[in-house]
Design a protein around this motif. Sequence first.
Motif, PDB file in Angstrom:
ATOM      1  N   SER A   1       2.367  14.214 -11.699  1.00 16.24           N
ATOM      2  CA  SER A   1       3.048  14.456 -13.247  1.00 16.24           C
ATOM      3  C   SER A   1       2.011  14.630 -14.157  1.00 16.24           C
ATOM      4  CB  SER A   1       3.860  13.471 -13.509  1.00 16.24           C
ATOM      5  OG  SER A   1       5.092  13.207 -12.574  1.00 16.24           O
ATOM      6  N   THR A   2       0.711  13.955 -13.789  1.00 13.81           N
ATOM      7  CA  THR A   2      -0.497  13.879 -14.645  1.00 13.81           C
ATOM      8  C   THR A   2      -1.311  15.394 -14.687  1.00 13.81           C
ATOM      9  OG1 THR A   2      -0.630  11.905 -14.675  1.00 13.81           O
ATOM     10  CG2 THR A   2      -2.491  13.045 -15.444  1.00 13.81           C
ATOM     11  N   ARG A   3      -1.305  15.698 -13.251  1.00 15.12           N
ATOM     12  CA  ARG A   3      -2.246  17.078 -12.936  1.00 15.12           C
ATOM     13  C   ARG A   3      -1.383  18.326 -13.414  1.00 15.12           C
ATOM     14  NH1 ARG A   3      -7.846  16.409 -11.502  1.00 15.12           N
ATOM     15  NH2 ARG A   3      -7.790  14.095 -11.174  1.00 15.12           N
ATOM     16  N   MET A   4      -0.008  18.098 -12.786  1.00 13.71           N
ATOM     17  CA  MET A   4       0.891  19.398 -13.159  1.00 13.71           C
ATOM     18  C   MET A   4       1.774  19.491 -14.145  1.00 13.71           C
ATOM     19  SD  MET A   4       1.925  19.490  -9.133  1.00 13.71           S
ATOM     20  CE  MET A   4       3.257  20.900  -9.135  1.00 13.71           C
ATOM     21  N   GLY A   5       1.742  18.323 -15.010  1.00 17.40           N
ATOM     22  CA  GLY A   5       2.609  18.373 -16.210  1.00 17.40           C
ATOM     23  C   GLY A   5       4.002  17.840 -15.950  1.00 17.40           C
ATOM     24  N   PRO A   6       4.877  17.390 -16.886  1.00 19.83           N
ATOM     25  CA  PRO A   6       6.284  17.075 -16.581  1.00 19.83           C
ATOM     26  C   PRO A   6       7.142  18.149 -16.090  1.00 19.83           C
ATOM     27  CG  PRO A   6       5.872  17.576 -19.132  1.00 19.83           C
ATOM     28  CD  PRO A   6       4.449  17.781 -18.323  1.00 19.83           C
ATOM     29  N   GLY A   7       7.967  17.821 -15.068  1.00 23.55           N
ATOM     30  CA  GLY A   7       8.599  18.992 -14.439  1.00 23.55           C
ATOM     31  C   GLY A   7       9.187  18.349 -13.233  1.00 23.55           C
ATOM     32  N   TRP A   8      10.303  18.986 -12.763  1.00 20.29           N
ATOM     33  CA  TRP A   8      10.960  18.577 -11.536  1.00 20.29           C
ATOM     34  C   TRP A   8      10.210  18.876 -10.263  1.00 20.29           C
ATOM     35  CZ3 TRP A   8      14.712  15.512 -12.073  1.00 20.29           C
ATOM     36  CH2 TRP A   8      15.597  15.544 -13.237  1.00 20.29           C
ATOM     37  N   GLY A   9       9.208  20.000 -10.410  1.00 16.25           N
ATOM     38  CA  GLY A   9       8.518  20.280  -9.455  1.00 16.25           C
ATOM     39  C   GLY A   9       7.264  19.513  -9.083  1.00 16.25           C
ATOM     40  N   SER A  10       6.841  18.593 -10.194  1.00 18.65           N
ATOM     41  CA  SER A  10       5.950  17.844 -10.082  1.00 18.65           C
ATOM     42  C   SER A  10       6.469  16.556  -9.383  1.00 18.65           C
ATOM     43  CB  SER A  10       5.426  17.243 -11.444  1.00 18.65           C
ATOM     44  OG  SER A  10       4.908  18.378 -12.240  1.00 18.65           O
ATOM     45  N   LEU A  11       7.671  16.190  -9.579  1.00 18.80           N
ATOM     46  CA  LEU A  11       8.333  14.918  -9.110  1.00 18.80           C
ATOM     47  C   LEU A  11       8.299  15.301  -7.585  1.00 18.80           C
ATOM     48  CD1 LEU A  11      10.782  13.800 -11.435  1.00 18.80           C
ATOM     49  CD2 LEU A  11       8.595  13.115 -11.425  1.00 18.80           C
ATOM     50  N   LEU A  12       8.756  16.508  -7.177  1.00 16.44           N
ATOM     51  CA  LEU A  12       8.954  16.699  -5.860  1.00 16.44           C
ATOM     52  C   LEU A  12       7.737  17.081  -5.032  1.00 16.44           C
ATOM     53  CD1 LEU A  12      11.066  17.936  -3.673  1.00 16.44           C
ATOM     54  CD2 LEU A  12      10.580  20.039  -4.321  1.00 16.44           C
ATOM     55  N   VAL A  13       6.694  17.550  -5.612  1.00 18.72           N
ATOM     56  CA  VAL A  13       5.299  17.885  -4.974  1.00 18.72           C
ATOM     57  C   VAL A  13       4.811  16.562  -4.751  1.00 18.72           C
ATOM     58  CG1 VAL A  13       3.109  18.646  -5.184  1.00 18.72           C
ATOM     59  CG2 VAL A  13       5.061  19.755  -5.777  1.00 18.72           C
ATOM     60  N   GLY A  14       4.879  15.703  -5.762  1.00 18.94           N
ATOM     61  CA  GLY A  14       4.448  14.200  -5.813  1.00 18.94           C
ATOM     62  C   GLY A  14       4.923  13.253  -4.653  1.00 18.94           C
ATOM     63  N   GLY A  15       6.313  13.447  -4.926  1.00 16.05           N
ATOM     64  CA  GLY A  15       7.016  12.703  -3.589  1.00 16.05           C
ATOM     65  C   GLY A  15       6.709  12.913  -2.208  1.00 16.05           C
ATOM     66  N   LEU A  16       6.836  14.388  -2.062  1.00 17.51           N
ATOM     67  CA  LEU A  16       6.568  14.962  -0.643  1.00 17.51           C
ATOM     68  C   LEU A  16       5.134  14.626  -0.236  1.00 17.51           C
ATOM     69  CD1 LEU A  16       8.276  18.379  -0.881  1.00 17.51           C
ATOM     70  CD2 LEU A  16       8.976  16.298   0.256  1.00 17.51           C
ATOM     71  N   CYS A  17       3.922  14.555  -1.155  1.00 21.10           N
ATOM     72  CA  CYS A  17       2.631  14.377  -0.755  1.00 21.10           C
ATOM     73  C   CYS A  17       2.389  12.919  -0.284  1.00 21.10           C
ATOM     74  CB  CYS A  17       1.693  14.654  -1.804  1.00 21.10           C
ATOM     75  SG  CYS A  17       1.636  16.667  -2.098  1.00 21.10           S
ATOM     76  N   ALA A  18       3.206  11.919  -1.135  1.00 22.29           N
ATOM     77  CA  ALA A  18       3.182  10.467  -0.933  1.00 22.29           C
ATOM     78  C   ALA A  18       3.785  10.311   0.383  1.00 22.29           C
ATOM     79  CB  ALA A  18       3.863   9.717  -1.874  1.00 22.29           C
ATOM     80  N   VAL A  19       4.868  10.797   0.748  1.00 22.07           N
ATOM     81  CA  VAL A  19       5.630  10.531   1.894  1.00 22.07           C
ATOM     82  C   VAL A  19       4.609  11.055   3.208  1.00 22.07           C
ATOM     83  CG1 VAL A  19       7.434  11.205   3.553  1.00 22.07           C
ATOM     84  CG2 VAL A  19       7.841  10.603   1.047  1.00 22.07           C
TER      85      VAL A  19
ATOM     86  N   MET B   1       0.936  -1.118   0.025  1.00 21.24           N
ATOM     87  CA  MET B   1      -0.022  -0.009   0.032  1.00 21.24           C
ATOM     88  C   MET B   1       0.920   1.180   0.029  1.00 21.24           C
ATOM     89  SD  MET B   1      -2.882   1.314   2.625  1.00 21.24           S
ATOM     90  CE  MET B   1      -1.846   1.531   4.053  1.00 21.24           C
ATOM     91  N   PHE B   2       1.958   1.183   0.872  1.00 23.08           N
ATOM     92  CA  PHE B   2       2.909   2.342   0.733  1.00 23.08           C
ATOM     93  C   PHE B   2       3.694   2.584  -0.282  1.00 23.08           C
ATOM     94  CE2 PHE B   2       2.307   1.052   5.319  1.00 23.08           C
ATOM     95  CZ  PHE B   2       1.438   2.243   5.754  1.00 23.08           C
ATOM     96  N   PHE B   3       3.866   1.365  -0.800  1.00 25.87           N
ATOM     97  CA  PHE B   3       4.648   1.274  -2.228  1.00 25.87           C
ATOM     98  C   PHE B   3       3.758   1.779  -3.240  1.00 25.87           C
ATOM     99  CE2 PHE B   3       6.086  -1.507  -5.811  1.00 25.87           C
ATOM    100  CZ  PHE B   3       7.292  -1.016  -5.870  1.00 25.87           C
ATOM    101  N   GLY B   4       2.485   1.669  -3.442  1.00 30.10           N
ATOM    102  CA  GLY B   4       1.619   2.136  -4.266  1.00 30.10           C
ATOM    103  C   GLY B   4       1.489   3.609  -4.010  1.00 30.10           C
ATOM    104  N   ILE B   5       1.383   4.192  -2.995  1.00 28.73           N
ATOM    105  CA  ILE B   5       1.202   5.477  -2.445  1.00 28.73           C
ATOM    106  C   ILE B   5       2.248   6.374  -3.163  1.00 28.73           C
ATOM    107  CG2 ILE B   5       1.223   7.130  -0.750  1.00 28.73           C
ATOM    108  CD1 ILE B   5      -0.560   5.391   1.155  1.00 28.73           C
ATOM    109  N   GLY B   6       3.575   5.717  -3.064  1.00 35.45           N
ATOM    110  CA  GLY B   6       4.594   6.529  -3.661  1.00 35.45           C
ATOM    111  C   GLY B   6       4.471   6.573  -5.075  1.00 35.45           C
ATOM    112  N   ALA B   7       4.238   5.418  -5.731  1.00 32.29           N
ATOM    113  CA  ALA B   7       3.969   5.369  -7.334  1.00 32.29           C
ATOM    114  C   ALA B   7       2.926   6.377  -7.860  1.00 32.29           C
ATOM    115  CB  ALA B   7       3.827   4.054  -7.564  1.00 32.29           C
ATOM    116  N   TYR B   8       1.831   6.265  -7.142  1.00 31.16           N
ATOM    117  CA  TYR B   8       0.567   7.145  -7.460  1.00 31.16           C
ATOM    118  C   TYR B   8       0.785   8.891  -7.141  1.00 31.16           C
ATOM    119  CZ  TYR B   8      -2.815   3.641  -8.711  1.00 31.16           C
ATOM    120  OH  TYR B   8      -3.499   2.703  -9.534  1.00 31.16           O
TER     121      TYR B   8
END
Length: 353
Positions: A85-103, A72-79
């Motif tokens: 990335s889907t909502r904000m578009g491709p960019g380093w900011g998307s990866l950072l926001v997605g990773g921080l929100c998942a954590v 479940m936690f593995f999937g949270i990180g991937a999602y």
Amino acid sequence: MIRQLLSHDLPRNRLLTAVLLVILAGLAFAPFLFPGAKALNVAAKILIFIVLVASYDLLLGYTGIVSFAHTMFFGIGAYGIAIASTRMGPGWGSLLVGGLCAVALSLLLSLIIGLFSLRVRAIFYAMITLAVASAFQTLASQLSQFTGGEDGLNFKLPEMLSPAFQLAEEQVLGAWLDGKFITYYILFFTTVLLFLAMLRIVNSPFGRVLQAIRENDFRAEAIGYRIVVFRTLSNVLAAVFATLAGCMLAIWLRYNGPDTSLSFEIMVDILLIVVIGGMGTMYGAICGSAIFLLAQNYLQDLMRIASGTAQGLPLLPALLSPDRWLLWLGILFILSVYFFPTGIVGKLRTWRQ
């Protein structure tokens, strides 16, 4: 220097040291040694599973907690990466926001699960985590507006990580220096840093308390340790590292769906790798992940070759048919458990020189 990096937890066996060095060298130079797409994909999955399995070993091997919610936690990180990335578009900011929100989400969920469930007996905790993981997988499949449902989410990464990006026009030592090459080495160095961090945790005073709780929780509580607090912290740490492994998976695949990161088959694979490598060793995650994933991806090809070689002999071609690779994988697992009850690392460490 090396002793300090490994938190004074050395392999303590020459053969084990050699095996670990071979695996490390193979992963470090995989784009040059194995330039094919399949080989590089297997190497990347080994890196991801090293982090994922080591994080589960922090729970099972060092704390004695059996959890079925690790995927479940593995999937949270991937999602997290996929949705951002889907909502904000491709960019380093998307990866950072997605990773921080998942954590952050994993921190919250693991804390809640730990505080409300770790007071019960081990088998009941395992059943609770299984129910939570099943509910989360169902939720991810039904919330198609956010998760893409059963189809999952395809997304783009920053231009530097895309396969079309080229650092050089010609190959260097047989490898193309493209976005896939850069992505692989981001995964490699991330795996090294996260593994060293987990090795430091289990060899710290906190890790010693976890091992004391695993051996005898009543005695640990009698000498003054609040075992619920330590078990909860262990659950939270394991969840965070599993989430980061999920982020790595999404970045490598540029896709995520329920079967990719939330499948119960992944949970079974994690348990098998922990047992094969050796519980409570950390190095077992490296050996177990490499052996299991290589067998999973190449055993069928080896059996096809062996079946062709054995043509004309009775029974052997049928037994070595590539369609029966799961049977032989199961036999290999049974043999490994029989001959290595403490795992490969545990056996090698106790093997007299």
